[in-house]
Design a protein around this motif. Structure first.
Motif, PDB file in Angstrom:
ATOM      1  N   SER A  64       0.835  -1.210   0.000  1.00  0.00           N
ATOM      2  CA  SER A  64       0.000   0.000   0.000  1.00  0.00           C
ATOM      3  C   SER A  64       0.870   1.260   0.000  1.00  0.00           C
ATOM      4  CB  SER A  64      -0.867   0.015   1.252  1.00  0.00           C
ATOM      5  OG  SER A  64      -0.041   0.113   2.389  1.00  0.00           O
ATOM      6  N   LYS A  65       0.215   2.402  -0.227  1.00  0.00           N
ATOM      7  CA  LYS A  65       0.894   3.702  -0.175  1.00  0.00           C
ATOM      8  C   LYS A  65       1.499   3.915   1.220  1.00  0.00           C
ATOM      9  CE  LYS A  65       1.702   7.684  -2.178  1.00  0.00           C
ATOM     10  NZ  LYS A  65       2.452   7.833  -3.384  1.00  0.00           N
ATOM     11  N   ALA A  66       0.766   3.476   2.240  1.00  0.00           N
ATOM     12  CA  ALA A  66       1.258   3.621   3.610  1.00  0.00           C
ATOM     13  C   ALA A  66       2.563   2.842   3.779  1.00  0.00           C
ATOM     14  CB  ALA A  66       0.214   3.119   4.600  1.00  0.00           C
ATOM     15  N   ALA A  67       2.612   1.629   3.223  1.00  0.00           N
ATOM     16  CA  ALA A  67       3.824   0.816   3.321  1.00  0.00           C
ATOM     17  C   ALA A  67       4.970   1.490   2.575  1.00  0.00           C
ATOM     18  CB  ALA A  67       3.559  -0.579   2.769  1.00  0.00           C
ATOM     19  N   GLN A  68       4.648   2.080   1.406  1.00  0.00           N
ATOM     20  CA  GLN A  68       5.693   2.756   0.622  1.00  0.00           C
ATOM     21  C   GLN A  68       6.254   3.964   1.372  1.00  0.00           C
ATOM     22  OE1 GLN A  68       4.118   3.447  -3.374  1.00  0.00           O
ATOM     23  NE2 GLN A  68       3.187   1.431  -3.256  1.00  0.00           N
TER      24      GLN A  68
END
Ligand code: HEM
Length: 143
Positions: A64-68
């Protein structure tokens, strides 16, 4: 802002245990030792790529964007020869970018449109009600 530290792949390769674990993602060298236990995908998957280039594996999961964004938190430097876009972690740039699309969905009223919107919101229902009562007065038979 200070220049990031530059590491070679063989330097990164010296950190490949669960007590000291580095990986490379998109040219960024990350120390994910403290993150191993927290990783939602389990520590084993990261340990398999410990001390190595892990971009392909990272992207293959469709993180996800959060992980990135989380990747930036663990960055200790950049890989020699890699082109890495610099992000100042003291800025809100990352969050602002990731939220900008969602935010724009909530911005309905702004500037000059605001007054005209509230005008219509107030008068249109009033007009409809007035028309309804007018219609009732004219059509209901008077005894
Ligand atoms: C090193 C930086 C990494 C970070 C910060 C990170 C972060 C995360 C996060 C936050 C999730 C939860 C799901 C999401 O938000 O996408 C996740 C899931 C996962 N990650 Fe990572 N990850 C990293 C590296 C890796 C690597 C290198 C691999 C594979 C070799 C991997 C494999 C997985 C798997 C298998 C899941 C579970 C996906 C699922 O349950 O559908 N991750 N990771």
């Amino acid at each position: 802002m200070a220049e990031p530290r530059v590491f070679t792949l063989s330097q990164v390769a010296q950190h490949r245990s669960n007590k000291d674990c580095w990986v490379v993602i998109n040219g960024r060298v990350l120390d994910v030792t403290k993150f191993l236990e927290e990783h939602p995908g389990g520590e084993e998957v990261i340990l398999e790529v410990a001390g190595k280039e892990a971009t392909k594996q990272f992207d293959a999961i469709g993180h996800s964007k959060a992980a990135q964004n989380m990747v930036l938190k663990y960055q200790v430097g950049v890989l020699e020869g890699a082109k890495v876009e610099e992000v100042d972690m003291n800025d809100d740039v990352v969050d602002m970018e990731s939220n900008s699309k969602e935010m724009s969905a909530f911005v309905i009223k702004d500037g000059a449109n605001y007054k005209s919107t509230s005008f219509y919101e107030f008068f249109v229902p009033l007009l409809v009600a007035a028309l309804y009562f007018g219609y009732r007065c004219l059509t209901v038979p008077q005894y």
